[in-house]
Design a protein around this motif. Structure first.
Motif, short mmCIF file in Angstrom:
data_model
loop_
_atom_site.label_atom_id
_atom_site.label_comp_id
_atom_site.label_asym_id
_atom_site.label_seq_id
_atom_site.Cartn_x
_atom_site.Cartn_y
_atom_site.Cartn_z
N TRP A 94 0.83 -1.21 0.00
CA TRP A 94 0.00 0.00 0.00
C TRP A 94 0.86 1.26 0.00
O TRP A 94 0.59 2.20 -0.75
N LEU A 117 -11.38 -2.90 -11.70
CA LEU A 117 -11.02 -2.31 -10.40
C LEU A 117 -12.06 -2.65 -9.33
O LEU A 117 -11.71 -2.97 -8.19
N ILE A 118 -13.33 -2.60 -9.70
CA ILE A 118 -14.40 -2.94 -8.76
C ILE A 118 -14.30 -4.41 -8.35
O ILE A 118 -14.40 -4.76 -7.17
N GLU A 136 -11.29 -4.96 -6.02
CA GLU A 136 -11.58 -4.42 -4.68
C GLU A 136 -12.55 -5.33 -3.93
O GLU A 136 -12.37 -5.60 -2.75
N THR A 160 -11.59 -7.30 -0.52
CA THR A 160 -12.41 -7.06 0.67
C THR A 160 -13.05 -8.36 1.15
O THR A 160 -13.04 -8.66 2.35
#
Length: 67
Positions: free
Chosen positions: A9, A43-44, A47, A51
């Motif tokens: 990150w 990207l969705i 993610e 998650t």
């Protein structure tokens, strides 16, 4: 969260902060609408997968799975 994730990150944020905005905007504008949509969906999906993994991984270590 492990050390490799934190380092990743930090590296990603540093890389993004040092990017050339004008070059990025020019390349983004050059993409077709279809490619922009596919990139957003990718990207969705990534993610959501990260998650979901984090929630499942945390819950499995806590001794129970989410309901």
């Amino acid at each position: 969260m492990d050390l490799a994730t934190v380092a990743g990150w930090i590296g990603a944020i540093a890389w993004a902060a040092t990017g050339d905005d004008a070059k990025i905007k020019t390349r983004c504008r050059a993409l077709s609408t279809r490619k922009k949509i596919l990139l957003a969906l990718e990207l969705i999906f990534v993610e959501a997968a990260v998650t979901g993994y984090a929630v499942f991984h945390h819950a499995s270590h806590a001794g129970h799975l989410p309901h």
